[in-house]
Scaffold this motif. Structure first.
Motif, PDB file in Angstrom:
ATOM      1  N   ARG A 134     -76.760  59.862   7.243  1.00  0.00           N
ATOM      2  CA  ARG A 134     -75.397  59.514   7.676  1.00  0.00           C
ATOM      3  C   ARG A 134     -74.423  60.642   7.363  1.00  0.00           C
ATOM      4  O   ARG A 134     -73.569  60.993   8.184  1.00  0.00           O
ATOM      5  CB  ARG A 134     -74.955  58.225   6.996  1.00  0.00           C
ATOM      6  N   GLU A 151     -72.126  62.864   9.964  1.00  0.00           N
ATOM      7  CA  GLU A 151     -70.676  62.997   9.817  1.00  0.00           C
ATOM      8  C   GLU A 151     -70.278  64.465   9.661  1.00  0.00           C
ATOM      9  O   GLU A 151     -69.242  64.892  10.181  1.00  0.00           O
ATOM     10  CB  GLU A 151     -70.202  62.196   8.605  1.00  0.00           C
ATOM     11  N   HIS A 194     -70.333  66.207  13.019  1.00  0.00           N
ATOM     12  CA  HIS A 194     -69.158  65.816  13.784  1.00  0.00           C
ATOM     13  C   HIS A 194     -67.918  66.538  13.269  1.00  0.00           C
ATOM     14  O   HIS A 194     -67.083  67.019  14.058  1.00  0.00           O
ATOM     15  CB  HIS A 194     -68.959  64.297  13.689  1.00  0.00           C
ATOM     16  N   HIS A 195     -67.788  66.627  11.940  1.00  0.00           N
ATOM     17  CA  HIS A 195     -66.649  67.327  11.354  1.00  0.00           C
ATOM     18  C   HIS A 195     -66.646  68.794  11.765  1.00  0.00           C
ATOM     19  O   HIS A 195     -65.600  69.356  12.109  1.00  0.00           O
ATOM     20  CB  HIS A 195     -66.710  67.205   9.827  1.00  0.00           C
TER      21      HIS A 195
END
Length: 527
Positions: free
Chosen positions: A431, A435, A438-439
């Motif tokens: 996870r 993330e 994506h960041h």
């Protein structure tokens, strides 16, 4: 020197080979090292290993404590600080007191002061032994955090007891008022000195034009500096190193670059491994000389062994009683903080597990060897050889009995069944990776739209992170794009640092991701 140096090199080689063998046998390497040291000591013609008692603490303890402070999760320590504090301070004092009372009653010539001295020596469990043993079984992060945090702090509390008992034996009297003031100064002064020096060291790393070799060299001398300054000011050098190490660990991203962190990790891992290995070998190598001292004093060997077994039994029993007392107190006053105690059976077995993790090792040996040979007036230190022998027996028995049976106990008790299904670190890790990707994409997209729109290299970099595929040619990576890439990696670190504030996320996962970012930065600099 020409005789001792080959022997020392042979010791290091023996440590490495025995660690390999221990991994193959799936047992903790400290167990093999102690037994090997004992067997090696019977080889005729070997030089006698002697270490100045005044230097034993200074040589081994500062780097071992410093590395432990960098490795432990401060976030987990704060989460379980009540349990950690009770085991690191109250349990250590209770154990030392129990040992003092028992040996004063059963061993002729042992005063309460000598009993407290012995209790301070053997009361702290060894972090290296516990870590080496639990690596072959899977335990929850909460349990490992409690054991790591306890082992980091109980060294300080036990050595404070050791120091005051040593003063009482040497002077023959003990003034409570002075002891109380000295105790407060040792704690407060040790922490303050450690934090102050750590702050200075952090600033020095940032201000000086250091590179990776100089950064690593500085980190090797910093724990010794903290320990020495605190001891010169009659404070606790152990607490200074622990407090300073925890502070510098929390700031590692701000004063060490990626190269220093990557190379420093390998250097420190090897350095601490060799130190630990040598100490465990010395435990076995010292026994014949200790036995000779017992015989010279007129103490029969079988009697001394009986005393050692008695003290070892007291150590195990005192830790068991303390663990269940802590459970009862937690159920009454703070039932919400019991880690993973979802069933009655688990609540009853968890203290048994914590009680059975009391293997003794490096700190106990260092403290025993640090006892001076003579008192200030020149007379022999009372019962020194017997204290050394009892310490050796306690280390040997706890390593063999508890160390060899702990993995079997964890597996057969099925204590942690069902826990890892609920708290799977791999799921959390995946996870966080998602993330983070994506960041990174949002960071580069913002850069592209606002500053580098239409730039071919930037377009490829954006596409690279959008698809997360490796390009076969790095020729598109010019200096401008490399600068943006480095900015993105720094942005990732800041994002992970903020994410680490979430108490539900294992800090070890965050550290793994940060290490991978450091590796990515090093790869980028080589393009």
């Amino acid at each position: 020197m020409h005789t001792l140096l080959p022997f020392l090199l042979a010791m290091i080689a023996t440590v490495v080979l025995l660690e390999m063998w221990a991994s193959k046998l799936r047992i903790a390497y400290p167990i093999l090292l102690v037994v090997a040291g004992l067997l090696i000591s019977f080889i005729p013609g070997l030089p006698v290993v002697k270490i100045n008692p005044d230097l034993i603490f200074f040589i081994f303890l500062p780097p071992l404590l410093f590395e432990a402070a960098w490795s432990v999760s401060f976030k987990e320590m704060k989460k379980w600080w009540r349990i950690i504090s009770s085991f690191a301070f109250l349990v250590v004092f209770f154990t030392a007191l129990t040992v003092a009372i028992v040996v004063n009653h059963f061993i002729p010539g042992f005063t309460l002061a000598l009993g407290f001295l012995l209790g301070g020596i053997v009361s702290p469990p060894d972090a290296v032994s516990t870590g080496a043993i639990t690596r072959f079984v899977r335990i929850p992060k909460s349990t490992s955090a409690i054991l790591e945090g306890e082992s980091l702090l109980n060294d300080a509390s036990s050595l404070i007891i050791f120091r005051f008992a040593l003063i009482a034996v040497s002077t023959g009297h003990f003034i409570w008022q002075q002891a109380a003031l000295s105790f407060l100064w040792m704690i407060i002064g040790g922490v303050a000195i450690g934090l102050a020096l750590a702050w200075i060291f952090v600033k020095a790393h940032k201000w000086l034009p250091t590179d990776a070799p100089s950064d690593i060299a500085f980190t090797l001398i910093e724990p010794y500096c903290m320990y020495w300054v605190a001891e010169q000011l009659h404070s606790s050098g152990v607490l200074a190193v622990v407090a300073g190490g925890l502070f510098m660990s929390s700031k590692r991203l701000f004063f060490l670059n990626s190269t220093s962190r990557i190379k420093g990790y390998s250097v420190w891992e090897s350095f601490v491994f060799i130190l630990n290995g040598i100490v465990f070998l010395i435990i076995g190598l010292e026994l014949p000389e200790i036995v000779e001292g017992l015989r010279a004093h007129g103490t029969p060997l079988h009697t001394a062994i009986g005393y050692g077994v008695l003290v070892t039994f007291i150590l195990i029993l005192a830790r068991m009683i303390s663990a269940y007392t802590a459970l009862v107190a937690t159920i009454i006053f703070r039932p919400s903080v019991i880690p993973h105690a979802s069933s009655r059976r688990r609540r009853l077995l968890m203290p048994l597990l914590l009680g059975w993790t009391g293997m003794r090792g490096v700190v106990s040996l260092a403290a025993a060897l640090a006892i001076p040979v003579t008192l200030d007036n020149g007379t022999a230190f009372p019962e020194r050889n017997l204290i050394l022998f009892i310490t050796f027996i306690a280390i040997l028995l706890t390593l063999l009995v508890q160390g060899l049976t702990l993995p079997t106990f964890i597996k057969r008790s099925r204590l942690f069944d069902g826990i890892f299904a609920e708290d799977d670190s791999e799921v959390v890790s995946q996870r966080i990776k998602k993330e983070l990707r994506h960041h990174s994409y949002e960071f580069l997209k913002n850069k592209h739209e606002n500053e580098w729109k239409g730039h071919d290299g930037m377009q490829q970099l954006l596409h690279h992170w959008e698809e997360k595929t490796k390009a076969s040619d790095d020729s598109w990576m010019d200096e401008n794009i490399k600068t943006i890439f480095l900015e993105m990696l720094e942005s990732q670190r800041q994002y992970l640092s903020k994410l680490n504030k979430d108490v539900t996320i294992d800090e070890e996962i965050i550290r793994t991701q940060l290490y991978q970012i450091d590796l990515e930065e090093e790869r980028l600099r080589m393009i």
